[in-house]
Scaffold this active site. Structure first.
Site, PDB file in Angstrom:
ATOM      1  N   SER A 121      78.531 -23.019 -59.193  1.00 42.78           N
ATOM      2  CA  SER A 121      78.608 -21.853 -58.318  1.00 42.78           C
ATOM      3  C   SER A 121      77.768 -20.730 -58.909  1.00 42.78           C
ATOM      4  O   SER A 121      77.939 -20.366 -60.077  1.00 42.78           O
ATOM      5  CB  SER A 121      80.069 -21.413 -58.184  1.00 42.78           C
ATOM      6  OG  SER A 121      80.188 -20.311 -57.319  1.00 42.78           O
ATOM      7  N   LYS A 132      75.835 -24.082 -55.283  1.00 42.49           N
ATOM      8  CA  LYS A 132      76.536 -23.225 -54.324  1.00 42.49           C
ATOM      9  C   LYS A 132      76.131 -21.787 -54.577  1.00 42.49           C
ATOM     10  O   LYS A 132      76.243 -21.290 -55.697  1.00 42.49           O
ATOM     11  CB  LYS A 132      78.057 -23.362 -54.457  1.00 42.49           C
ATOM     12  CG  LYS A 132      78.803 -22.478 -53.446  1.00 42.49           C
ATOM     13  CD  LYS A 132      80.297 -22.718 -53.466  1.00 42.49           C
ATOM     14  CE  LYS A 132      81.014 -21.877 -54.493  1.00 42.49           C
ATOM     15  NZ  LYS A 132      82.478 -21.965 -54.376  1.00 42.49           N
ATOM     16  N   LYS A 177      76.772 -17.810 -53.740  1.00 40.56           N
ATOM     17  CA  LYS A 177      77.581 -16.754 -53.153  1.00 40.56           C
ATOM     18  C   LYS A 177      76.664 -15.878 -52.297  1.00 40.56           C
ATOM     19  O   LYS A 177      75.542 -15.548 -52.701  1.00 40.56           O
ATOM     20  CB  LYS A 177      78.232 -15.909 -54.243  1.00 40.56           C
ATOM     21  CG  LYS A 177      79.204 -16.666 -55.135  1.00 40.56           C
ATOM     22  CD  LYS A 177      80.498 -16.986 -54.420  1.00 40.56           C
ATOM     23  CE  LYS A 177      81.525 -17.587 -55.360  1.00 40.56           C
ATOM     24  NZ  LYS A 177      82.836 -17.806 -54.695  1.00 40.56           N
ATOM     25  N   ASP A 179      78.785 -19.691 -49.973  1.00 40.42           N
ATOM     26  CA  ASP A 179      80.163 -19.205 -49.957  1.00 40.42           C
ATOM     27  C   ASP A 179      80.145 -17.710 -49.696  1.00 40.42           C
ATOM     28  O   ASP A 179      79.583 -16.940 -50.473  1.00 40.42           O
ATOM     29  CB  ASP A 179      80.826 -19.507 -51.303  1.00 40.42           C
ATOM     30  CG  ASP A 179      82.279 -19.057 -51.359  1.00 40.42           C
ATOM     31  OD1 ASP A 179      82.821 -18.637 -50.321  1.00 40.42           O
ATOM     32  OD2 ASP A 179      82.875 -19.142 -52.454  1.00 40.42           O
ATOM     33  N   ASN A 196      83.042 -15.794 -49.051  1.00 40.82           N
ATOM     34  CA  ASN A 196      84.257 -15.083 -49.487  1.00 40.82           C
ATOM     35  C   ASN A 196      84.671 -13.997 -48.512  1.00 40.82           C
ATOM     36  O   ASN A 196      84.915 -12.853 -48.890  1.00 40.82           O
ATOM     37  CB  ASN A 196      84.073 -14.499 -50.885  1.00 40.82           C
ATOM     38  CG  ASN A 196      84.038 -15.552 -51.967  1.00 40.82           C
ATOM     39  OD1 ASN A 196      83.020 -15.712 -52.646  1.00 40.82           O
ATOM     40  ND2 ASN A 196      85.114 -16.295 -52.139  1.00 40.82           N
ATOM     41  N   GLU A 231      81.054 -21.692 -46.507  1.00 38.38           N
ATOM     42  CA  GLU A 231      82.436 -21.558 -46.937  1.00 38.38           C
ATOM     43  C   GLU A 231      82.987 -20.180 -46.615  1.00 38.38           C
ATOM     44  O   GLU A 231      82.381 -19.164 -46.956  1.00 38.38           O
ATOM     45  CB  GLU A 231      82.511 -21.815 -48.452  1.00 38.38           C
ATOM     46  CG  GLU A 231      83.889 -21.778 -49.030  1.00 38.38           C
ATOM     47  CD  GLU A 231      83.869 -22.033 -50.536  1.00 38.38           C
ATOM     48  OE1 GLU A 231      84.930 -21.895 -51.164  1.00 38.38           O
ATOM     49  OE2 GLU A 231      82.793 -22.350 -51.092  1.00 38.38           O
ATOM     50  N   ASP A 244      88.420 -21.824 -47.319  1.00 39.68           N
ATOM     51  CA  ASP A 244      88.890 -21.664 -48.697  1.00 39.68           C
ATOM     52  C   ASP A 244      90.121 -20.774 -48.667  1.00 39.68           C
ATOM     53  O   ASP A 244      91.249 -21.251 -48.603  1.00 39.68           O
ATOM     54  CB  ASP A 244      87.764 -21.071 -49.549  1.00 39.68           C
ATOM     55  CG  ASP A 244      88.184 -20.701 -50.966  1.00 39.68           C
ATOM     56  OD1 ASP A 244      89.344 -20.934 -51.349  1.00 39.68           O
ATOM     57  OD2 ASP A 244      87.351 -20.156 -51.714  1.00 39.68           O
ATOM     58  N   LYS A 297      91.875 -25.633 -53.758  1.00 40.89           N
ATOM     59  CA  LYS A 297      92.081 -24.981 -55.053  1.00 40.89           C
ATOM     60  C   LYS A 297      93.576 -25.028 -55.359  1.00 40.89           C
ATOM     61  O   LYS A 297      94.369 -24.388 -54.661  1.00 40.89           O
ATOM     62  CB  LYS A 297      91.598 -23.530 -55.026  1.00 40.89           C
ATOM     63  CG  LYS A 297      90.086 -23.369 -54.928  1.00 40.89           C
ATOM     64  CD  LYS A 297      89.704 -21.911 -54.875  1.00 40.89           C
ATOM     65  CE  LYS A 297      88.185 -21.734 -54.813  1.00 40.89           C
ATOM     66  NZ  LYS A 297      87.801 -20.304 -54.628  1.00 40.89           N
ATOM     67  N   GLY A 303      86.710 -23.810 -57.612  1.00 41.36           N
ATOM     68  CA  GLY A 303      87.014 -23.304 -58.939  1.00 41.36           C
ATOM     69  C   GLY A 303      87.374 -21.832 -58.921  1.00 41.36           C
ATOM     70  O   GLY A 303      86.994 -21.092 -58.008  1.00 41.36           O
TER      71      GLY A 303
END
Length: 378
Positions: free
Chosen positions: A146, A172, A174, A200, A202, A225, A250, A274, A302
């Protein structure tokens, strides 16, 4: 999963450690430079009076940014509510501890750490590996990495090239608004069409960003994600209909029941599991089994774990439904020195699945003592 004996719960210790990251890790919800980590140590006493030690790791961050949980709050709820509840039943095992804590709403990371410590001790008491407990037979798993948000494309490319050189089989990135399309395009150009790439968010986007996110379809991503806030399941279903790139959830997935609902609504085309986020490894296995039945690919995410959580995650990810590379990178991705004697490494893009008794690690007690900031008996 195999059945297990029950135990009397002995001493419990909450230990806080301070562990710096090798480099700042930036996501859409903040920047991490070091970790204030809460560990749980338990002693289980079997019917013969023998005592076995087990360790768990709480993955809550210092601030309630990724989820409502944070490390000070996790310690408080453990001491005030969860540990007294676990002590109450008398005889205990990991599944029984989870049931004993179910009366209290929320706090899955705190609950998961307690369950993890008891499960580790429970398995060690019979010299059983977590892999054998799960019935997992895979010897190695592919390792993904990541990559946090970078201020410039050049610095991002330099970081990604280093991980490609290290042999990681999946990258991956962010992302957030303003650090997405250009960054993804540059990385795809760098790594070529054959290296697996995903992003990802978030929760950094909104329902109205569908047309913008659809521009990512051009870069052959494995998945996007958690683009929307965790409560917006309907929005994720709508986004899934707009994009060719699969939507992976996620933060939204906190239980097997909730995962089933998200799948039924078309909001979850791929699942990130997770263990800390869902309350422990036993619930993580239930979500895995559910997704296998529904034909939903899963992978293991993770939370900047130490070697305790990293070893257990590697074992979990050896179950057959984990068909995509997870965020189980080498320990040195985040920490110059780990708190276990046998930290996770990668070779040819693969991680060897731990097979030692318990959750697959042994504590480096001298280093752990060196970085401990507080210990509390519970």
């Amino acid at each position: 999963m195999s059945s297990a004996p029950t135990f009397t719960l002995g001493a419990i210790e909450l230990r806080r450690i301070a562990l710096p990251l090798v480099a700042p890790f930036r996501t859409s919800f903040g920047v991490e430079t070091d970790r204030d980590i809460l560990l749980v140590r338990v002693e289980l006493i079997d019917s013969d009076g023998s005592t076995t030690e087990g360790w768990g790791e709480c993955v809550a961050l210092a601030k309630p940014t990724y989820s409502p949980e944070y490390v000070d709050g996790a310690q408080h709820v453990m001491l005030s509510h969860l540990i007294p509840a676990v002590r109450h039943p008398g005889l205990i095992d990991a599944a029984g501890a989870t049931r004993a804590m179910a009366h209290f709403h929320g706090h899955p990371m705190a609950k998961g750490a307690i369950e993890m410590a008891i499960l580790d001790a429970q398995l060690r008491s019979t010299s059983t590996s977590f892999a054998d407990f799960l019935g997992a037979t895979t010897l190695t798993i592919p390792s993904g990495v990541s990559v946090g948000i970078h201020g410039t494309v050049d610095s991002l490319l330099a970081t990604v090239q280093g991980y490609v050189d290290d042999g990681y089989v999946r990258i991956k990135l962010k992302i957030e608004p303003g650090s997405d399309i250009e960054h993804v395009a540059a990385v795809r150009d760098l790594i070529g069409p054959d290296t697996r790439l995903q992003v990802d968010a978030n929760t950094a986007y909104r329902r109205t960003d569908g047309a913008h996110l659809a521009r990512l379809d051009a870069y052959d991503l494995l998945l996007i994600e958690q683009p929307l806030p965790e409560a917006d399941i309907i929005g994720h279903a709508q986004l899934a209909a707009e994009l060719d790139t699969p939507i992976c959830l996620d933060e939204s997935l906190v239980s097997a029941a909730g995962t089933a609902d998200a799948i039924a609504l078309g909001a979850c085309e791929i699942a990130n599991i997770k263990p800390g986020r869902v309350g422990g490894y036993l619930e993580a296995v239930r979500i895995h089994d559910l997704c296998v039945s529904a034909g939903i690919p899963v992978w293991c995410g993770g939370m900047l774990e130490t070697g305790i959580g990293r070893a257990a995650n590697a074992i979990l990810a050896s179950l057959p439904g984990f068909t995509l590379p997870g965020d189980i990178s080498a320990s040195t991705r985040f920490y110059a020195q780990d708190i276990v004697t046998d930290p996770i490494t990668i070779s040819d893009g693969q991680v060897t699945v731990p097979r030692s008794p318990g959750l697959g690690f042994d504590i480096d007690q001298a280093f752990l003592d060196q970085i401990t900031t507080t210990t509390t008996s519970a």
